[in-house]
Design an enzyme around this catalytic site. Sequence first.
Site, short mmCIF file in Angstrom:
data_model
loop_
_atom_site.label_atom_id
_atom_site.label_comp_id
_atom_site.label_asym_id
_atom_site.label_seq_id
_atom_site.Cartn_x
_atom_site.Cartn_y
_atom_site.Cartn_z
N CYS A 176 0.78 -0.89 0.43
CA CYS A 176 -0.18 -0.33 0.10
C CYS A 176 0.94 1.51 0.47
O CYS A 176 1.62 1.42 0.89
CB CYS A 176 -0.62 -0.05 1.36
SG CYS A 176 -2.30 1.44 1.13
N HIS A 243 2.85 -7.03 -7.35
CA HIS A 243 2.63 -5.69 -8.31
C HIS A 243 3.03 -4.95 -8.73
O HIS A 243 4.95 -4.50 -8.07
CB HIS A 243 1.06 -4.88 -7.44
CG HIS A 243 1.60 -3.73 -7.92
ND1 HIS A 243 0.95 -2.76 -7.17
CD2 HIS A 243 1.01 -3.49 -9.35
CE1 HIS A 243 -0.40 -1.54 -8.29
NE2 HIS A 243 0.58 -1.76 -9.14
N ALA A 300 -6.80 -5.73 -10.73
CA ALA A 300 -8.19 -5.15 -9.68
C ALA A 300 -9.03 -4.02 -10.42
O ALA A 300 -10.06 -4.47 -10.50
CB ALA A 300 -6.96 -4.46 -8.42
N GLU A 301 -8.68 -2.95 -11.14
CA GLU A 301 -9.24 -1.47 -11.40
C GLU A 301 -9.94 -2.01 -12.32
O GLU A 301 -11.70 -1.99 -12.66
CB GLU A 301 -7.94 -0.78 -11.88
CG GLU A 301 -8.00 -0.38 -10.97
CD GLU A 301 -7.52 1.49 -11.31
OE1 GLU A 301 -6.59 1.38 -11.28
OE2 GLU A 301 -8.41 2.01 -11.40
C1 LIG Z 1 -10.36 0.60 -5.23
C2 LIG Z 1 -8.67 -0.25 -4.58
C3 LIG Z 1 -8.64 -0.80 -3.52
C4 LIG Z 1 -6.83 -1.38 -3.53
N1 LIG Z 1 -6.98 -2.06 -2.30
C5 LIG Z 1 -6.02 -2.24 -1.65
C6 LIG Z 1 -5.69 -3.30 -0.81
O1 LIG Z 1 -6.53 -3.62 0.31
N2 LIG Z 1 -4.51 -3.86 -0.84
C7 LIG Z 1 -3.45 -4.12 -1.57
O2 LIG Z 1 -2.44 -5.53 -1.55
N3 LIG Z 1 -4.04 -3.34 -2.77
C8 LIG Z 1 -4.94 -2.79 -2.91
N4 LIG Z 1 -4.95 -2.56 -3.89
C9 LIG Z 1 -3.52 -2.38 -5.39
C10 LIG Z 1 -4.95 -3.47 -5.84
O3 LIG Z 1 -4.88 -5.10 -5.45
C11 LIG Z 1 -3.69 -3.77 -7.23
O4 LIG Z 1 -2.38 -4.26 -6.55
C12 LIG Z 1 -3.44 -2.84 -8.27
O5 LIG Z 1 -4.53 -2.45 -8.04
C13 LIG Z 1 -3.39 -3.16 -9.59
O6 LIG Z 1 -4.00 -3.39 -9.70
P1 LIG Z 1 -4.68 -3.39 -11.39
O7 LIG Z 1 -3.88 -2.93 -12.31
O8 LIG Z 1 -5.36 -4.41 -11.69
O9 LIG Z 1 -5.61 -2.85 -10.69
C14 LIG Z 1 -6.11 -1.63 -4.33
C15 LIG Z 1 -6.87 -1.94 -5.79
C16 LIG Z 1 -7.96 -0.74 -5.68
C17 LIG Z 1 -7.53 -0.08 -6.61
#
Ligand SMILES: Cc1cc2nc3c(=O)[nH]c(=O)nc-3n(C[C@H](O)[C@H](O)[C@H](O)COP(=O)(O)O)c2cc1C
Length: 421
Positions: A176, A243, A300-301
Site C-alpha cells: 500500500c 505488483h 483489480a481496477e
Molecule cells: C479500489 C482499490 C483498492 C485497493 N485496495 C488494496 C488493498 O486493500 N490491498 C492491496 O494490497 N492492494 C490494494 N489495491 C491495489 C490492487 O490490489 C492492485 O495491486 C493494483 O490496483 C494494481 O492492479 P491493477 O493494475 O489490476 O489495478 C487497491 C486497488 C484499488 C483500485
Amino acid sequence: MRPRRLAPLLPDPRRLLRYLNPSAAMSPAAAHLATAADADEDLCASAAADAAAAEELVPAPPLPPPPVSAEERVERAWAHWRRLGAPRLTVAPMVDNSELPFRMLCRRYGADAAYTPMLHSRIFSENEKYRSMEFTTCKEDRPLFVQFCANDPDILLQAAKMVEPYCDYVDINFGCPQRIARRGNYGAFLMDNLPLVKSLVQNLSANLHVPVSCKIRVFPQLEDTLAYAKMLEEAGASLVAVHGRTRDQKDGKKFRADWDAIKAVKDALRIPVLANGNIRHMEDVKDCLEHTGADGVLSAETLLENPALFAGFRTKEWKEDGDENGDSGLDQADLVIEYLKLCEQYPVPWRMIRSHVHKMLGDWFRVHPEVREELNKQPILTFEWLHDMVMRLKQLGGRVPLYRKEGSIPMARNEVATENA
Ligand SMILES: Cc1cc2nc3c(=O)[nH]c(=O)nc-3n(C[C@H](O)[C@H](O)[C@H](O)COP(=O)(O)O)c2cc1C
C-alpha cells in the site's frame, strides 16, 4: 440447520452464522430503512439473525506447527497451492471493494481465488464491530486470502489467528503506497524497514497453520526487489504476489507494471508467484503468464468495471477489432443486478454497494449522466431503489454490451508444471 460455533475466535456469531448458512442469516425484512446521516455506513440488511442459540463447540487452540526445513517449506507451499487447484485467476485485494458479494460475483465469472480487502491488524484484533463489519465470508468463498496490514508481529499474529480457520492464506500487505500507510507505518513503507518485514513474516509463518503470503511492490532497482523477495521466501512466505510498480508509481493508468521485474522474481523464487498489473482482459492474462512465467495473476481496477473479465468478457474500451458482432448478451447492468442480489444474501455497508454501482455502470452513466446525478443525490439507498434505477437506465436505451468472441473459452485452472515444484 442450527448454526454451530466452530471457533471462539471468529468474533461475531452473526458472521459465523452467515458462514455456515447464509440464507439463515438473511433479514427477511431486508431493513434498508436507515435514517442516519451516514446511512452508507450501515449494513445493507440488518444482520438480524441472532446466533445466541448457537451450539458451543469450542476446540482447544491448536499448538504452533513444528518447525520445518527450507526444502520442506517449499514443498509444502506447492502442495498447498495444488490442493487449492492451482488458482490462476485471482481477485486482487481492494479496500471497500473486494468484499464478500463482489468476490462471489467474480467467482461466478471465472475467478479461481480472491483476496479480502486489507484489514488493519490492530483494529481487527481489538474491535469487534470492525471485525464484524469488515470481514465476512461463507463456505463457498474459497480459496480465500485474508489480507492484513501490520507493523507489530504479535498483533498481526493475534489478528491472523482469528481468521485462520476461514481462509487459505493469511496475506500481509507490503504494497500500500497511500499517505495513510505512510502515517500508519505499514504497507509499502515497510520497504524501508526490512528487518521488521522479516519478523512479521517469520512470526506469522512459525505460528499459523495456514500458509502466509505477501503482496509486494517492486523497488526501482531490480537487485533490491530480488533480495527482498528472497528474504520473504526464507522468512517463511509460501506465496508472493508481485505488483510490478514501485511505491511511487501510484497511478495504475499512467504507469505500466514491469512484467520483466515480475519474471525476475519468479525466476529467483522457489514458491508460487503471482503477477499483478496490466490485466484488463484474458489476452493480457495469457501474455502476462507467458512473459513472466508466474503461476497466476491478480486483477483489480478492471475487475471493478467488469467482474466478468475472467470469463472472457471485455468492456467496450478493450474490445478487439472485429468484436462489433461479439455482443455477448451480457452487460454491466445485468452484473449490477446479480451483485445486488448477492448483497441481499451477504450484507455489506451501503458505501461499498454505491461504489460498485458507480464503477460497473460508469459507461452507462456517461450516456445518461442524469441517472448518475440521481444516484449521487440519494442519501439513503435501498435495493428497491437501485433495481428501479437499473430498470430506468435500461429503458432509456443506449445499452452498453460486454463483448466476448465466439469460441473465446476462459482459461481452465492450470495444472502446475512439475518442474515448478
Ligand atoms: C479500489 C482499490 C483498492 C485497493 N485496495 C488494496 C488493498 O486493500 N490491498 C492491496 O494490497 N492492494 C490494494 N489495491 C491495489 C490492487 O490490489 C492492485 O495491486 C493494483 O490496483 C494494481 O492492479 P491493477 O493494475 O489490476 O489495478 C487497491 C486497488 C484499488 C483500485
